[in-house]
Design an enzyme around this catalytic site. Sequence first.
Site, short mmCIF file in Angstrom:
data_model
loop_
_atom_site.label_atom_id
_atom_site.label_comp_id
_atom_site.label_asym_id
_atom_site.label_seq_id
_atom_site.Cartn_x
_atom_site.Cartn_y
_atom_site.Cartn_z
N LYS A 128 5.86 -0.49 -14.35
CA LYS A 128 7.20 -1.00 -14.07
C LYS A 128 7.71 -1.89 -15.20
O LYS A 128 6.95 -2.62 -15.83
CB LYS A 128 7.14 -1.83 -12.79
CG LYS A 128 8.52 -2.25 -12.41
CD LYS A 128 8.76 -3.09 -11.20
CE LYS A 128 7.86 -3.52 -10.17
NZ LYS A 128 8.36 -3.06 -8.87
N ASP A 145 -6.81 -10.88 -9.62
CA ASP A 145 -5.66 -11.25 -10.45
C ASP A 145 -5.80 -10.54 -11.79
O ASP A 145 -6.75 -10.78 -12.54
CB ASP A 145 -5.67 -12.78 -10.64
CG ASP A 145 -4.52 -13.26 -11.51
OD1 ASP A 145 -3.78 -12.41 -12.06
OD2 ASP A 145 -4.37 -14.48 -11.62
N ASP A 201 2.73 -1.06 -10.42
CA ASP A 201 4.01 -1.48 -9.83
C ASP A 201 3.99 -3.01 -9.73
O ASP A 201 4.73 -3.60 -8.96
CB ASP A 201 4.13 -0.84 -8.43
CG ASP A 201 5.55 -0.85 -7.89
OD1 ASP A 201 6.49 -0.97 -8.70
OD2 ASP A 201 5.72 -0.75 -6.67
N GLY A 204 0.78 -1.24 0.00
CA GLY A 204 0.00 0.00 0.00
C GLY A 204 0.81 1.29 0.00
O GLY A 204 0.23 2.37 0.14
N ASP A 229 -4.82 -5.69 -6.06
CA ASP A 229 -3.68 -6.61 -5.94
C ASP A 229 -4.22 -8.04 -5.86
O ASP A 229 -5.34 -8.26 -5.41
CB ASP A 229 -2.82 -6.30 -4.70
CG ASP A 229 -1.39 -6.80 -4.85
OD1 ASP A 229 -0.48 -5.97 -5.03
OD2 ASP A 229 -1.17 -8.04 -4.81
N TRP A 264 2.37 2.97 -2.44
CA TRP A 264 1.98 3.90 -3.53
C TRP A 264 0.59 4.48 -3.26
O TRP A 264 0.35 5.67 -3.47
CB TRP A 264 1.99 3.18 -4.89
CG TRP A 264 3.36 3.05 -5.49
CD1 TRP A 264 4.54 2.98 -4.83
CD2 TRP A 264 3.68 2.99 -6.89
NE1 TRP A 264 5.57 2.86 -5.73
CE2 TRP A 264 5.08 2.86 -6.99
CE3 TRP A 264 2.92 3.01 -8.07
CZ2 TRP A 264 5.74 2.77 -8.22
CZ3 TRP A 264 3.57 2.92 -9.29
CH2 TRP A 264 4.97 2.80 -9.36
C1 LIG Z 1 6.50 -4.42 -5.81
S1 LIG Z 1 4.97 -4.94 -5.17
C2 LIG Z 1 4.05 -3.44 -5.16
C3 LIG Z 1 4.40 -2.50 -4.04
C4 LIG Z 1 3.40 -1.37 -3.93
N1 LIG Z 1 3.43 -0.50 -5.08
C5 LIG Z 1 3.67 -0.53 -2.69
O1 LIG Z 1 4.10 0.63 -2.83
O2 LIG Z 1 3.43 -1.00 -1.58
C6 LIG Z 1 4.28 -5.81 -6.55
C7 LIG Z 1 2.85 -6.28 -6.33
O3 LIG Z 1 2.34 -6.80 -7.57
C8 LIG Z 1 1.36 -7.76 -7.21
N2 LIG Z 1 0.99 -8.62 -8.36
C9 LIG Z 1 1.80 -9.51 -9.01
N3 LIG Z 1 1.09 -10.17 -9.96
C10 LIG Z 1 -0.18 -9.68 -9.93
C11 LIG Z 1 -1.37 -9.97 -10.65
N4 LIG Z 1 -1.39 -10.91 -11.60
N5 LIG Z 1 -2.49 -9.26 -10.38
C12 LIG Z 1 -2.48 -8.30 -9.40
N6 LIG Z 1 -1.38 -8.01 -8.66
C13 LIG Z 1 -0.24 -8.68 -8.92
C14 LIG Z 1 2.05 -8.53 -6.09
O4 LIG Z 1 1.12 -9.27 -5.33
C15 LIG Z 1 2.73 -7.42 -5.30
O5 LIG Z 1 1.96 -7.00 -4.21
#
Ligand SMILES: C[S@@+](CC[C@H](N)C(=O)[O-])C[C@H]1O[C@@H](n2cnc3c(N)ncnc32)[C@H](O)[C@@H]1O
Length: 210
Positions: A162, A98, A122, A60, A82, A62
């Site tokens: 990203k 997802d 992200d 959370g 997420d 961002w």
């Molecule tokens: C680097 S973290 C994000 C950090 C967030 N921006 C923050 O500031 O706290 C990447 C996120 O992408 C999510 N993610 C990966 N694949 C996903 C998908 N198919 N659908 C939704 N979220 C996904 C992961 O669960 C993870 O929480």
Amino acid sequence: MISRRMFSSWMQRHVSDGYVKQSAKDGYRSRSAYKLIEMNQKVRLFKLPINILDLGSSPGGWSQVVLKFISKNPDSKLTSVDILPMNYLHGCSFLQLDMLKESSIDEIIKHTGQNVDLILSDMSSNHSGMTDFDCLSLTELNNSVLHVSKKLLKPGGNVLMKMLMGASEPEHYKSISNYFTKVIRVKPNASRKESKEFYYYCTGWKVNIL
Ligand SMILES: C[S@@+](CC[C@H](N)C(=O)[O-])C[C@H]1O[C@@H](n2cnc3c(N)ncnc32)[C@H](O)[C@@H]1O
């Protein structure tokens, strides 16, 4: 599988990282928050009032940064998504979905409508350590960002997503560039130096490409 030695060296780096210490002081849930703050200083992401979608939002950081910018503007709105759960944040609608599933888009539209101004992504899966493989898996997630953009991003809207430097990156850049007036690569200082991570800031969504 991460070995005990790799985990302990990551842990050592993590606890001595200045951004990790700062985020604990400032109350941010992740050090990633500083990447968004810095990128906003560079490219001025938040122009109010604004309807924002934050993909890959957990835990959370961002979303907290976005809320600080939009909190005084009642016409602005944040929807965060997420695949993992995310603890409650006042002012943010969270959906656990997802993004690689088609059905997720309809769920998002129910919350955001079809007039989103800015999509932040992200999203990333756990890194395998094999850069080209990780780059490809990020490409798949970014294609889901383009897919959702087709359904709900306003004409002229913007996307920040990203990416990793890797063999498939130049091709991916070209393909994304077809959809926007301009795409620039941004690498915030808060992104670890040794990391291949950077962001595409894509402006001016073109509707006539659909
Ligand atoms: C680097 S973290 C994000 C950090 C967030 N921006 C923050 O500031 O706290 C990447 C996120 O992408 C999510 N993610 C990966 N694949 C996903 C998908 N198919 N659908 C939704 N979220 C996904 C992961 O669960 C993870 O929480």
